[in-house]
Design a protein around this motif. Structure first.
Motif, mmCIF file in Angstrom:
data_model
loop_
_atom_site.group_PDB
_atom_site.id
_atom_site.type_symbol
_atom_site.label_atom_id
_atom_site.label_comp_id
_atom_site.label_asym_id
_atom_site.label_seq_id
_atom_site.Cartn_x
_atom_site.Cartn_y
_atom_site.Cartn_z
ATOM 1 N N ALA A 87 123.329 80.876 70.705
ATOM 2 C CA ALA A 87 124.154 80.515 69.548
ATOM 3 C C ALA A 87 123.645 79.265 68.841
ATOM 4 C CB ALA A 87 125.602 80.306 69.981
ATOM 5 N N ASP A 88 123.158 78.280 69.592
ATOM 6 C CA ASP A 88 122.828 76.981 69.015
ATOM 7 C C ASP A 88 121.505 76.418 69.508
ATOM 8 O OD1 ASP A 88 125.202 76.708 67.515
ATOM 9 O OD2 ASP A 88 126.284 76.097 69.311
ATOM 10 N N SER A 89 120.467 77.241 69.615
ATOM 11 C CA SER A 89 119.212 76.730 70.169
ATOM 12 C C SER A 89 118.630 75.596 69.337
ATOM 13 C CB SER A 89 118.187 77.850 70.305
ATOM 14 O OG SER A 89 117.826 78.328 69.032
ATOM 15 N N ASN A 90 118.837 75.610 68.026
ATOM 16 C CA ASN A 90 118.309 74.541 67.178
ATOM 17 C C ASN A 90 119.052 73.231 67.382
ATOM 18 O OD1 ASN A 90 116.342 76.180 66.060
ATOM 19 N ND2 ASN A 90 117.685 76.873 64.419
ATOM 20 N N GLU A 91 120.293 73.328 67.836
ATOM 21 C CA GLU A 91 121.073 72.135 68.125
ATOM 22 C C GLU A 91 120.667 71.532 69.464
ATOM 23 O OE1 GLU A 91 123.367 70.780 66.007
ATOM 24 O OE2 GLU A 91 122.650 72.317 64.625
ATOM 25 N N GLY A 92 120.180 72.388 70.352
ATOM 26 C CA GLY A 92 119.779 71.939 71.686
ATOM 27 C C GLY A 92 120.979 71.812 72.609
ATOM 28 N N LEU A 93 120.674 71.735 73.871
ATOM 29 C CA LEU A 93 121.701 71.526 74.885
ATOM 30 C C LEU A 93 121.695 70.063 75.279
ATOM 31 C CD1 LEU A 93 121.077 74.474 77.370
ATOM 32 C CD2 LEU A 93 123.001 74.221 75.829
ATOM 33 N N ILE A 100 105.764 94.655 84.390
ATOM 34 C CA ILE A 100 107.005 93.936 84.088
ATOM 35 C C ILE A 100 106.629 92.725 83.238
ATOM 36 C CG2 ILE A 100 108.907 92.584 85.081
ATOM 37 C CD1 ILE A 100 109.196 95.479 85.752
ATOM 38 N N SER A 101 107.323 92.532 82.147
ATOM 39 C CA SER A 101 107.043 91.407 81.257
ATOM 40 C C SER A 101 107.717 90.144 81.757
ATOM 41 C CB SER A 101 107.566 91.712 79.849
ATOM 42 O OG SER A 101 106.951 92.869 79.337
ATOM 43 N N ASP A 102 107.083 88.993 81.526
ATOM 44 C CA ASP A 102 107.762 87.738 81.823
ATOM 45 C C ASP A 102 108.946 87.599 80.868
ATOM 46 O OD1 ASP A 102 107.011 86.351 79.364
ATOM 47 O OD2 ASP A 102 105.042 86.045 80.238
ATOM 48 N N VAL A 103 109.790 86.634 81.120
ATOM 49 C CA VAL A 103 111.042 86.514 80.370
ATOM 50 C C VAL A 103 110.792 86.305 78.877
ATOM 51 C CG1 VAL A 103 113.136 85.128 80.085
ATOM 52 C CG2 VAL A 103 112.392 85.800 82.370
ATOM 53 N N ASN A 104 109.847 85.459 78.511
ATOM 54 C CA ASN A 104 109.567 85.229 77.097
ATOM 55 C C ASN A 104 109.085 86.515 76.425
ATOM 56 O OD1 ASN A 104 109.389 83.315 74.837
ATOM 57 N ND2 ASN A 104 107.193 83.707 74.969
ATOM 58 N N SER A 105 108.168 87.220 77.058
ATOM 59 C CA SER A 105 107.661 88.486 76.502
ATOM 60 C C SER A 105 108.766 89.524 76.412
ATOM 61 C CB SER A 105 106.509 89.019 77.347
ATOM 62 O OG SER A 105 105.432 88.121 77.342
ATOM 63 N N LEU A 106 109.626 89.590 77.429
ATOM 64 C CA LEU A 106 110.764 90.505 77.398
ATOM 65 C C LEU A 106 111.620 90.235 76.171
ATOM 66 C CD1 LEU A 106 112.774 92.578 78.694
ATOM 67 C CD2 LEU A 106 113.828 90.600 79.814
ATOM 68 N N ASP A 154 113.082 79.891 69.442
ATOM 69 C CA ASP A 154 113.398 78.667 70.198
ATOM 70 C C ASP A 154 114.209 78.999 71.445
ATOM 71 O OD1 ASP A 154 112.085 77.176 68.275
ATOM 72 O OD2 ASP A 154 113.927 76.580 67.232
ATOM 73 N N SER A 155 115.160 79.907 71.297
ATOM 74 C CA SER A 155 115.984 80.321 72.440
ATOM 75 C C SER A 155 115.132 80.965 73.522
ATOM 76 C CB SER A 155 117.049 81.329 71.992
ATOM 77 O OG SER A 155 117.950 80.762 71.089
ATOM 78 N N ALA A 156 114.188 81.798 73.107
ATOM 79 C CA ALA A 156 113.334 82.501 74.064
ATOM 80 C C ALA A 156 112.543 81.512 74.917
ATOM 81 C CB ALA A 156 112.395 83.459 73.339
ATOM 82 N N LYS A 157 112.064 80.442 74.300
ATOM 83 C CA LYS A 157 111.304 79.431 75.053
ATOM 84 C C LYS A 157 112.193 78.732 76.083
ATOM 85 C CE LYS A 157 108.325 78.563 71.136
ATOM 86 N NZ LYS A 157 108.088 77.654 70.012
ATOM 87 N N LEU A 158 113.398 78.341 75.668
ATOM 88 C CA LEU A 158 114.317 77.686 76.607
ATOM 89 C C LEU A 158 114.702 78.612 77.751
ATOM 90 C CD1 LEU A 158 116.810 75.781 74.263
ATOM 91 C CD2 LEU A 158 115.295 74.776 75.969
ATOM 92 N N ILE A 159 115.025 79.844 77.422
ATOM 93 C CA ILE A 159 115.449 80.797 78.444
ATOM 94 C C ILE A 159 114.283 81.109 79.384
ATOM 95 C CG2 ILE A 159 116.252 83.179 78.806
ATOM 96 C CD1 ILE A 159 117.962 82.740 76.215
ATOM 97 N N HIS A 160 113.087 81.224 78.847
ATOM 98 C CA HIS A 160 111.895 81.431 79.674
ATOM 99 C C HIS A 160 111.768 80.293 80.694
ATOM 100 C CE1 HIS A 160 107.774 82.704 80.632
ATOM 101 N NE2 HIS A 160 107.461 81.425 80.590
ATOM 102 N N ASN A 161 111.965 79.058 80.251
ATOM 103 C CA ASN A 161 111.885 77.912 81.161
ATOM 104 C C ASN A 161 112.976 77.958 82.228
ATOM 105 O OD1 ASN A 161 109.673 76.913 79.798
ATOM 106 N ND2 ASN A 161 110.873 75.492 78.566
ATOM 107 N N ILE A 162 114.177 78.300 81.827
ATOM 108 C CA ILE A 162 115.290 78.361 82.782
ATOM 109 C C ILE A 162 115.046 79.434 83.834
ATOM 110 C CG2 ILE A 162 117.739 78.988 82.981
ATOM 111 C CD1 ILE A 162 118.064 77.456 80.245
ATOM 112 N N PHE A 163 114.386 80.515 83.449
ATOM 113 C CA PHE A 163 114.106 81.610 84.367
ATOM 114 C C PHE A 163 112.709 81.498 84.985
ATOM 115 C CE2 PHE A 163 117.856 83.127 82.404
ATOM 116 C CZ PHE A 163 118.404 84.071 83.253
ATOM 117 N N SER A 164 112.178 80.288 85.046
ATOM 118 C CA SER A 164 110.817 80.097 85.568
ATOM 119 C C SER A 164 110.694 80.537 87.029
ATOM 120 C CB SER A 164 110.370 78.649 85.390
ATOM 121 O OG SER A 164 111.186 77.782 86.143
ATOM 122 N N TYR A 165 111.732 80.352 87.826
ATOM 123 C CA TYR A 165 111.670 80.797 89.222
ATOM 124 C C TYR A 165 111.461 82.310 89.285
ATOM 125 C CZ TYR A 165 112.774 81.623 94.096
ATOM 126 O OH TYR A 165 112.697 82.023 95.415
#
Length: 171
Positions: free
Chosen positions: A33-39, A158-164, A131-142
């Motif tokens: 919803a707010d990836s440009n705002e950041g967490l 199987i695609s990595d999270v960012n590619s998915l 921007d959201s895809a990059k953050l979510i990719h990092n969160i799902f790094s494990y």
């Protein structure tokens, strides 16, 4: 904000994959919803890592996980050699379904736009989604480092999270 309060309160402990997933959904929805705002830093760190354990790590190492087939899988069961695969696949499929549903809402919202307005709408949404895809990719790094890598090593496509996420945008 109720959702921000949930993230700030900390990660549910390992042991209940469904509660951990509910926690992750709150974070995913905030990011989408707010990836440009950041967490806020604390919220991001609660999703990414907390005391060396992330919510994704806790999910993947859960004691029990209820799958769509209704079966209950236990990592404590020595006959279940594939427990890591079960949890990784479960999390990947839940993420895939959640992002697919989000993409459906974007498609529905796009119906209200025409011509140059539609192009502007897609441009704004694409920038936010990237921007959201990059953050979510990092969160799902494990998940990327362990389950997805194991799937690749076994010859599975199987695609990595960012590619998915990029594939889901395209589709």
């Amino acid at each position: 904000m109720v959702t921000a309060r949930v993230l700030s309160s900390g990660i549910p402990p390992s042991g209940d994959a469904n509660k951990i997933w509910e926690y992750l959904v709150v974070g995913l929805d905030l990011i989408l919803a707010d990836s440009n705002e950041g967490l806020e830093y604390k919220m991001y760190m609660n999703l990414y890592t907390r005391g060396g354990c992330s919510a994704v790590y806790n999910f993947c190492t859960s004691i029990k996980s209820s799958m769509d087939d209704g079966a209950l899988y236990s990592s404590m069961d020595p006959s279940s050699v594939v427990h890591g695969t079960v949890y990784g696949r479960d999390l990947y499929m839940r993420l895939n379904k959640h992002i697919t549903n989000y993409m459906k809402t974007i498609a529905e919202r796009s119906a209200a736009h025409k011509g140059d307005d539609l192009l502007g709408f897609y441009n704004r949404e694409w920038n936010k989604y990237g921007d959201s895809a990059k953050l979510i990719h990092n969160i799902f790094s494990y998940l990327n480092r362990h389950w997805i890598q194991r799937e690749h090593d076994e010859g599975n496509s199987i695609s990595d999270v960012n590619s998915l996420m990029l594939q889901l945008w395209r589709d």
